[in-house]
Write an enzyme that holds these catalytic residues in place. Structure first.
Site, PDB file in Angstrom:
ATOM      1  N   HIS A 220       0.880  -1.187   0.000  1.00 41.11           N
ATOM      2  CA  HIS A 220       0.000   0.000   0.000  1.00 41.11           C
ATOM      3  C   HIS A 220       0.917   1.237   0.000  1.00 41.11           C
ATOM      4  O   HIS A 220       1.731   1.401  -0.911  1.00 41.11           O
ATOM      5  CB  HIS A 220      -0.915  -0.107   1.228  1.00 41.11           C
ATOM      6  CG  HIS A 220      -2.075   0.838   1.263  1.00 41.11           C
ATOM      7  ND1 HIS A 220      -2.425   1.674   0.241  1.00 41.11           N
ATOM      8  CD2 HIS A 220      -3.001   1.095   2.254  1.00 41.11           C
ATOM      9  CE1 HIS A 220      -3.503   2.380   0.572  1.00 41.11           C
ATOM     10  NE2 HIS A 220      -3.864   2.052   1.803  1.00 41.11           N
ATOM     11  N   HIS A 263      -2.113  -2.404  -9.496  1.00 41.93           N
ATOM     12  CA  HIS A 263      -3.151  -1.844  -8.624  1.00 41.93           C
ATOM     13  C   HIS A 263      -4.302  -2.835  -8.537  1.00 41.93           C
ATOM     14  O   HIS A 263      -4.624  -3.481  -9.523  1.00 41.93           O
ATOM     15  CB  HIS A 263      -3.647  -0.495  -9.185  1.00 41.93           C
ATOM     16  CG  HIS A 263      -4.364   0.309  -8.158  1.00 41.93           C
ATOM     17  ND1 HIS A 263      -5.696   0.136  -7.869  1.00 41.93           N
ATOM     18  CD2 HIS A 263      -3.911   1.275  -7.312  1.00 41.93           C
ATOM     19  CE1 HIS A 263      -6.032   0.971  -6.898  1.00 41.93           C
ATOM     20  NE2 HIS A 263      -4.970   1.668  -6.542  1.00 41.93           N
ATOM     21  N   ASP A 314       2.320   5.806  -6.603  1.00 45.70           N
ATOM     22  CA  ASP A 314       3.563   5.823  -5.839  1.00 45.70           C
ATOM     23  C   ASP A 314       4.798   5.929  -6.742  1.00 45.70           C
ATOM     24  O   ASP A 314       5.853   6.372  -6.289  1.00 45.70           O
ATOM     25  CB  ASP A 314       3.680   4.556  -4.980  1.00 45.70           C
ATOM     26  CG  ASP A 314       2.683   4.580  -3.837  1.00 45.70           C
ATOM     27  OD1 ASP A 314       2.436   5.663  -3.292  1.00 45.70           O
ATOM     28  OD2 ASP A 314       2.142   3.507  -3.492  1.00 45.70           O
TER      29      ASP A 314
END
Ligand code: ACO
Length: 376
Positions: A220, A263, A314
């Site tokens: 995460h 994802h 990210d």
């Protein structure tokens, strides 16, 4: 019922009016507004207000909200004392998690679940998290705490408190964009954690503390810092495409997950990446660091060719924070500071229409048996 939905993949568990993720159109709406439009036009304060109240603030509402936020930025002495007592080699996420817990213990309204008190607590955490993140990075560098500057908006003040110098506008802007993109993303693992904790009628600070624990993991939020570790392992010089290819093959052979890619919901690419990538490229240009762009593009290309897996938020956010000068382990705490807006909006929503979240499991352990000698 005998079917297992491993990882709750594809299972809707409740309604939310806070954000809508559409993987088919690669879109993300906060309270109906496309996140790209918010990133192009709004201060982070307005986006926080939107997530909590459902509408963008008027000028007057924004002014009032900003002055409240600016008045709450300081840290109580006992929060600083607890941070000071923690080892400087523990992970900064441990510090943020602990500091939020102490703020909850200090707050006489912790147990007050009225919507007004919940919002006050959300704003309190929102205002204090930059001080916590900055305080921790500075103490690790042996630097003094920088007092918040009430003349600066949230994004500029965050950079000021971290680096002790007034940031340039382009730095503030890239940082602001990242905060807006990180603010909210429906029922991701940390938000769901916050909702599970709230569903037991526990308090907001406990729910945020738990959410920080969930965000810490590299699958995460922890992925943004992991991206920079990958870059440093591969190295920025020489034939970066070949190096990225070789590094990926070795990682695949070890069945490693490549951080910053993939994802659970988006399978064709993360809706937030183009906006963040543009901000990161601007930072690369301003700081004249073309080697970072070369490696960034090479790894993404090799990953796409090898597995067809696209970057998530990210991937561009990690290099942006690196270029802004944050220490690598501080990247995920920045994510906390941004996402506390979404978490607390969900906590308020969950409380307003609560049902205890308690799924079932299918037992696959040993059959019933008896303790030797038991005759009852
Ligand atoms: N690296 C290598 N392989 C991957 C990756 C990756 N990053 N992501 C997915 N895959 C592969 C899996 O190994 C799997 O292959 P298989 O079918 O041969 O076993 C296939 O793609 C499907 O992947 P799942 O793990 O089932 O996808 P899931 O939806 O469970 O995982 C996750 C999503 C956890 C984000 C995954 O893509 C991952 O681990 N990514 C790296 C960590 C990361 O970047 N997390 C940040 C998430 S976004 C955010 O927090 C802002």
């Amino acid at each position: 019922m005998s079917e297992i939905y491993k990882g709750l993949a594809g299972v809707p568990v409740d309604y939310t009016a806070i954000s809508k993720v559409n993987p088919e159109t690669n879109s993300l709406l906060y309270r109906g507004y496309p996140v790209q439009e918010l990133a192009a036009t709004q201060p982070f304060e307005s986006v926080a207000y939107l997530l909590w109240h459902g509408e963008l603030p008027t000028e007057e509402q924004l002014g009032e909200f900003e002055s409240t936020e600016r008045s709450l930025r300081g840290l109580d002495a006992n929060v600083k004392a607890v941070i000071d007592s923690l080892p400087t080699d523990c992970h900064p996420m441990d510090v943020v998690r602990t500091a939020v817990s102490v703020i909850g213990a200090n707050d006489p309204k912790t147990a007050d679940e009225s919507p007004e008190a919940e919002l006050e607590k959300a704003i309190n955490l929102f205002a204090k998290l930059p001080s916590i993140v900055a305080y921790d990075q500075r103490r690790r560098r042996g630097e003094e705490f920088v007092t918040p500057d009430p003349e600066l908006d949230y994004s500029a003040n965050f950079l000021w408190q971290t680096f002790g110098r007034k940031p340039d506008d382009f730095e503030v802007d890239a940082f602001r964009v990242s905060l807006i993109l990180y603010a909210e993303h429906s029922f991701n693992a940390s938000t769901f954690t916050a909702r599970v904790i709230t569903s037991t009628l526990s308090d907001l600070y406990s729910a945020v503390t738990g959410a920080i624990g969930a965000l810490k993991g590299p699958l995460h939020g922890g992925a943004n810092e992991a991206v920079l570790h990958e870059f440093e392992e591969i190295g920025y010089d020489g034939d970066v495409e070949q190096k990225a290819y070789d590094w990926l093959q070795a990682a695949f052979a070890e069945k490693k997950k490549i951080m910053g890619f993939g994802h659970r919901v988006y399978k064709k690419g993360d809706s937030r990446v183009p906006t963040m990538q543009k901000a990161t490229y601007e930072l690369i240009e301003r700081y004249d660091r073309p080697e970072i762009k070369r490696l960034y593009e090479a790894l993404a290309k090799e990953m796409d060719e090898a597995k067809g897996i696209k970057p998530n938020l990210d991937y561009p956010a990690g290099p942006a924070y690196y270029l802004l000068g944050f220490d690598i382990p501080t990247f995920t705490p920045i994510f906390v500071a941004a996402r506390v807006t979404g978490w607390t909006a969900h906590i308020i929503e969950q409380r307003a229409n609560n049902a205890l979240i308690r799924p079932l499991s299918l037992y696959n352990g040993v059959d019933e048996r008896h303790v030797p000698g038991f005759e009852g």
